[in-house]
Scaffold this active site. Structure first.
Site, PDB file in Angstrom:
ATOM      1  N   ARG A   1      25.143-109.974  37.876  1.00 51.79           N
ATOM      2  CA  ARG A   1      26.596-110.174  37.682  1.00 51.79           C
ATOM      3  C   ARG A   1      26.922-111.239  36.624  1.00 51.79           C
ATOM      4  NH1 ARG A   1      26.687-109.931  43.486  1.00 51.79           N
ATOM      5  NH2 ARG A   1      27.131-107.777  44.111  1.00 51.79           N
TER       6      ARG A   1
ATOM      7  N   LYS B   1      39.123-115.919  13.937  1.00 50.50           N
ATOM      8  CA  LYS B   1      38.784-115.218  15.181  1.00 50.50           C
ATOM      9  C   LYS B   1      38.914-116.166  16.381  1.00 50.50           C
ATOM     10  CE  LYS B   1      36.339-111.793  17.532  1.00 50.50           C
ATOM     11  NZ  LYS B   1      35.505-110.629  17.497  1.00 50.50           N
TER      12      LYS B   1
ATOM     13  N   GLU C   1      34.974-106.739   7.321  1.00 51.50           N
ATOM     14  CA  GLU C   1      35.616-107.485   8.423  1.00 51.50           C
ATOM     15  C   GLU C   1      36.198-108.807   7.905  1.00 51.50           C
ATOM     16  OE1 GLU C   1      36.189-106.169  11.326  1.00 51.50           O
ATOM     17  OE2 GLU C   1      34.488-104.980  12.042  1.00 51.50           O
TER      18      GLU C   1
ATOM     19  N   HIS D   1      40.444-100.097  12.980  1.00 47.96           N
ATOM     20  CA  HIS D   1      39.374 -99.685  13.898  1.00 47.96           C
ATOM     21  C   HIS D   1      39.656 -98.366  14.611  1.00 47.96           C
ATOM     22  CE1 HIS D   1      37.865-103.608  12.979  1.00 47.96           C
ATOM     23  NE2 HIS D   1      36.872-103.528  13.846  1.00 47.96           N
TER      24      HIS D   1
ATOM     25  N   LYS E   1      33.307-109.934  23.391  1.00 47.80           N
ATOM     26  CA  LYS E   1      33.310-108.483  23.667  1.00 47.80           C
ATOM     27  C   LYS E   1      31.870-107.979  23.608  1.00 47.80           C
ATOM     28  CE  LYS E   1      37.792-106.800  22.056  1.00 47.80           C
ATOM     29  NZ  LYS E   1      38.442-105.934  21.045  1.00 47.80           N
TER      30      LYS E   1
ATOM     31  N   ASN F   1      41.842-105.337  15.597  1.00 43.48           N
ATOM     32  CA  ASN F   1      41.391-103.942  15.525  1.00 43.48           C
ATOM     33  C   ASN F   1      42.024-103.196  14.347  1.00 43.48           C
ATOM     34  OD1 ASN F   1      39.856-104.250  17.883  1.00 43.48           O
ATOM     35  ND2 ASN F   1      41.677-103.917  19.149  1.00 43.48           N
TER      36      ASN F   1
ATOM     37  N   GLU G   1      42.425-109.515  25.245  1.00 43.10           N
ATOM     38  CA  GLU G   1      43.178-108.557  24.441  1.00 43.10           C
ATOM     39  C   GLU G   1      44.403-108.003  25.155  1.00 43.10           C
ATOM     40  OE1 GLU G   1      40.769-106.070  21.772  1.00 43.10           O
ATOM     41  OE2 GLU G   1      42.274-104.498  22.052  1.00 43.10           O
TER      42      GLU G   1
ATOM     43  N   ARG H   1      45.163-110.324  20.189  1.00 48.91           N
ATOM     44  CA  ARG H   1      43.771-109.979  19.829  1.00 48.91           C
ATOM     45  C   ARG H   1      43.682-108.556  19.299  1.00 48.91           C
ATOM     46  NH1 ARG H   1      38.034-111.366  22.839  1.00 48.91           N
ATOM     47  NH2 ARG H   1      36.757-110.279  21.288  1.00 48.91           N
TER      48      ARG H   1
ATOM     49  N   HIS I   1      29.471 -99.435  10.708  1.00 46.73           N
ATOM     50  CA  HIS I   1      30.751 -99.874  11.271  1.00 46.73           C
ATOM     51  C   HIS I   1      31.679-100.465  10.197  1.00 46.73           C
ATOM     52  CE1 HIS I   1      33.530-101.414  14.285  1.00 46.73           C
ATOM     53  NE2 HIS I   1      33.439-102.616  13.723  1.00 46.73           N
TER      54      HIS I   1
ATOM     55  N   HIS J   1      36.593 -96.166  14.290  1.00 45.61           N
ATOM     56  CA  HIS J   1      35.800 -95.717  15.440  1.00 45.61           C
ATOM     57  C   HIS J   1      35.735 -94.191  15.495  1.00 45.61           C
ATOM     58  CE1 HIS J   1      36.161 -99.689  17.967  1.00 45.61           C
ATOM     59  NE2 HIS J   1      35.362 -99.790  16.932  1.00 45.61           N
TER      60      HIS J   1
HETATM   61  P1  NAD Z   1      23.578-103.709  13.020  1.00 47.21           P
HETATM   62  O1  NAD Z   1      23.413-104.598  14.163  1.00 47.21           O
HETATM   63  O2  NAD Z   1      23.163-102.290  13.169  1.00 47.21           O
HETATM   64  O3  NAD Z   1      22.846-104.357  11.769  1.00 47.21           O
HETATM   65  C1  NAD Z   1      22.839-103.659  10.550  1.00 47.21           C
HETATM   66  C2  NAD Z   1      21.413-103.437  10.022  1.00 47.21           C
HETATM   67  O4  NAD Z   1      20.941-104.645   9.448  1.00 47.21           O
HETATM   68  C3  NAD Z   1      20.397-103.058  11.079  1.00 47.21           C
HETATM   69  O5  NAD Z   1      19.513-102.132  10.520  1.00 47.21           O
HETATM   70  C4  NAD Z   1      19.674-104.357  11.345  1.00 47.21           C
HETATM   71  O6  NAD Z   1      18.365-104.156  11.827  1.00 47.21           O
HETATM   72  C5  NAD Z   1      19.665-104.977   9.995  1.00 47.21           C
HETATM   73  N1  NAD Z   1      19.603-106.429   9.951  1.00 47.21           N
HETATM   74  C6  NAD Z   1      20.299-107.301  10.708  1.00 47.21           C
HETATM   75  N2  NAD Z   1      20.106-108.548  10.269  1.00 47.21           N
HETATM   76  C7  NAD Z   1      19.249-108.474   9.253  1.00 47.21           C
HETATM   77  C8  NAD Z   1      18.682-109.448   8.386  1.00 47.21           C
HETATM   78  N3  NAD Z   1      19.030-110.731   8.433  1.00 47.21           N
HETATM   79  N4  NAD Z   1      17.783-109.036   7.461  1.00 47.21           N
HETATM   80  C9  NAD Z   1      17.475-107.716   7.370  1.00 47.21           C
HETATM   81  N5  NAD Z   1      18.020-106.750   8.119  1.00 47.21           N
HETATM   82  C10 NAD Z   1      18.892-107.134   9.048  1.00 47.21           C
HETATM   83  O7  NAD Z   1      25.101-103.647  12.528  1.00 47.21           O
HETATM   84  P2  NAD Z   1      26.257-104.739  12.352  1.00 47.21           P
HETATM   85  O8  NAD Z   1      27.038-104.269  11.202  1.00 47.21           O
HETATM   86  O9  NAD Z   1      25.750-106.119  12.362  1.00 47.21           O
HETATM   87  O10 NAD Z   1      27.113-104.563  13.673  1.00 47.21           O
HETATM   88  C11 NAD Z   1      27.831-103.388  13.944  1.00 47.21           C
HETATM   89  C12 NAD Z   1      28.099-103.337  15.431  1.00 47.21           C
HETATM   90  O11 NAD Z   1      28.906-104.439  15.821  1.00 47.21           O
HETATM   91  C13 NAD Z   1      28.839-102.075  15.848  1.00 47.21           C
HETATM   92  O12 NAD Z   1      28.233-101.538  16.990  1.00 47.21           O
HETATM   93  C14 NAD Z   1      30.224-102.587  16.183  1.00 47.21           C
HETATM   94  O13 NAD Z   1      30.870-101.805  17.149  1.00 47.21           O
HETATM   95  C15 NAD Z   1      29.918-103.980  16.685  1.00 47.21           C
HETATM   96  N6  NAD Z   1      31.036-104.911  16.606  1.00 47.21           N
HETATM   97  C16 NAD Z   1      31.341-105.613  17.725  1.00 47.21           C
HETATM   98  C17 NAD Z   1      32.358-106.532  17.696  1.00 47.21           C
HETATM   99  C18 NAD Z   1      32.648-107.368  18.911  1.00 47.21           C
HETATM  100  O14 NAD Z   1      33.667-108.068  18.918  1.00 47.21           O
HETATM  101  N7  NAD Z   1      31.810-107.361  19.913  1.00 47.21           N
HETATM  102  C19 NAD Z   1      33.093-106.739  16.525  1.00 47.21           C
HETATM  103  C20 NAD Z   1      32.755-106.017  15.386  1.00 47.21           C
HETATM  104  C21 NAD Z   1      31.708-105.094  15.441  1.00 47.21           C
HETATM  105  N1  GLY Z   2      36.428-107.106  16.817  1.00 49.11           N
HETATM  106  C1  GLY Z   2      37.624-107.133  17.558  1.00 49.11           C
HETATM  107  C2  GLY Z   2      37.664-108.144  18.623  1.00 49.11           C
HETATM  108  O1  GLY Z   2      36.754-108.901  18.823  1.00 49.11           O
HETATM  109  O2  GLY Z   2      38.634-108.201  19.331  1.00 49.11           O
END
Ligand code: NAD
Ligand code: GLY
Length: 364
Positions: free
Chosen positions: A125, A231, A189, A252, A147, A249, A241, A245, A269, A256
């Site tokens: 939990r 942020k 972003e 998005h 998130k 998006n 949210e 917040r 993304h 999405h």
């Molecule tokens: P990702 O985690 O897939 O990373 C992108 C690529 O870069 C991957 O192949 C990874 O292995 C590689 N990589 C990462 N760091 C590296 C480094 N330093 N050197 C070499 N390669 C590296 O993608 P992302 O763009 O970081 O994240 C996208 C995800 O984040 C999506 O799933 C999206 O929904 C999520 N997201 C979440 C939030 C949130 O608030 N939680 C906000 C925005 C996006």
């Molecule tokens: N990426 C949108 C949020 O964190 O709310």
């Protein structure tokens, strides 16, 4: 703390610090300060783990002599952000014998941050998670705000939880190995913060396009710190949210839908969000909010960052609209979008007519 390290404080009920700067992953004492128990799980992916996991594990183990440090590695990419990967992490935590004072370190991009964060939210939990973002996107967005989620075939991030980290360490030296395409994705972003709340930042980005694409240290640190400050300001006031917040998006709902429609194997993304922001800006223009000039300026800035700004061919407008109905931002009253009032201002609008959305999608 080293003078090159910047910090941003995230306030609210569960405050934490974002540290930004080079070399943070080697600072075992700072990382280990968040270890309370005997179990430390470092979660990473197949691209990041070979580059950085051993360093982090050694740094942590040297400082947390009472704890056992284990590293686990998932296949890189969005296709890993699944319930199956989540179940795998649950089994690993069980086999590890992880207790409620265990700590997860999420070492990677947003995929690892979201997945490991969700595992930490659910194991017994809720256990501690420390975010160690290694993509620009994760440094400026996904590691902050709590998130966490996994995707379903039906839609992005449909299963998840709000679970703020204990701390965020954005080691900017990891960006040296980040592929250029992923750097650009993070810049989408970054542009988002300027678009929705900071005209001066948009102007600054316009001037620093080349420096950012060249991975200039000072420019990147400035962009990350300003993005994190935006942020933090939002999530500390509205962690769940219920209000402002949602502005984060921007782009998005379209983005999405594109990612889901492509089966999480097409645009990444950030790329999908870049197109989403252009479409959201055009929708705003069609609904009498932003001017066409505003929308063009935003599109041009994203294009200068090498981001796609038009829908990829082969995506069907009706199918994308159907996807949007299952987006978390849709409500019973109809489609809800973050619309744009032009540089620096955005608002959430409910009940946007399908016809207006379809027109924008068909124009691409
Ligand atoms: P990702 O985690 O897939 O990373 C992108 C690529 O870069 C991957 O192949 C990874 O292995 C590689 N990589 C990462 N760091 C590296 C480094 N330093 N050197 C070499 N390669 C590296 O993608 P992302 O763009 O970081 O994240 C996208 C995800 O984040 C999506 O799933 C999206 O929904 C999520 N997201 C979440 C939030 C949130 O608030 N939680 C906000 C925005 C996006
Ligand atoms: N990426 C949108 C949020 O964190 O709310």
């Amino acid at each position: 703390m080293n003078a090159a390290i910047r910090t941003v404080e995230v306030g609210g009920a569960q405050p934490y610090r974002i540290a930004i700067g080079p070399g943070l992953l080697d600072d075992g004492a700072m990382l280990a300060a968040h270890v309370r128990g005997r179990h430390v799980l470092v979660v990473s992916d197949t691209h990041v783990a070979p580059l950085y996991a051993q360093r982090v594990a050694v740094a942590l183990q040297e400082q947390s002599t009472q704890a056992q440090v284990m590293v686990t590695c998932l296949a890189a990419g969005e296709a890993s952000k699944t319930l199956d990967s989540f179940a795998e992490l649950m089994r690993e935590l069980a086999d590890f014998g992880a207790t409620r004072d265990a700590c997860v370190f999420a070492l990677g991009g947003g995929v690892i941050g979201d997945l490991a964060g969700f595992a930490a939210a659910c194991w017994m939990r809720g256990i501690d998670v420390v975010q160690l973002p290694t993509t620009l996107l994760a440094m400026v967005d996904s590691s902050v705000g709590g998130k966490t989620a996994v995707d379903l075939a039906q839609g992005k991030n449909l299963v998840g939880a709000f679970h703020p980290p204990r701390a965020v360490f954005a080691d900017t030296s990891t960006l040296r190995t980040l592929p250029e395409r992923e750097l650009r994705a993070g810049l989408a972003e970054v542009v988002k913060y300027g678009a929705i709340r900071d005209v001066d930042f948009l102007d600054w980005l316009d001037v620093h396009v080349d420096a950012l694409l060249a991975k200039d240290d000072a420019a990147l640190a400035e962009a990350i710190a300003r993005s994190c400050a935006h942020k933090a300001a939002i999530v500390e006031r509205d962690p769940f949210e219920h209000g402002e917040r949602a502005l984060l998006n921007f782009g998005h709902t379209f983005g999405h839908a594109i990612e889901t429609e492509q089966g999480y194997g097409g645009l990444n993304h950030g790329e999908a969000v870049a197109i989403g922001m252009v479409l959201a800006a055009r929708l705003s223009t069609a609904l009498g909010l932003a001017t066409a000039d505003d929308a063009d300026r935003l599109r041009a800035l994203l294009a200068r960052f090498g981001l796609p700004t038009a829908l990829p061919t082969g995506l069907d407008a009706d199918a994308l609209l159907a996807r949007m109905r299952l987006d978390k931002k849709a409500a019973a009253s109809g489609l809800r979008f973050v619309l744009w009032d032009g540089a620096g201002a955005a608002r959430v609008v409910s009940g946007v007519p399908d016809a207006a959305v379809l027109d924008v999608l068909r124009a691409g």
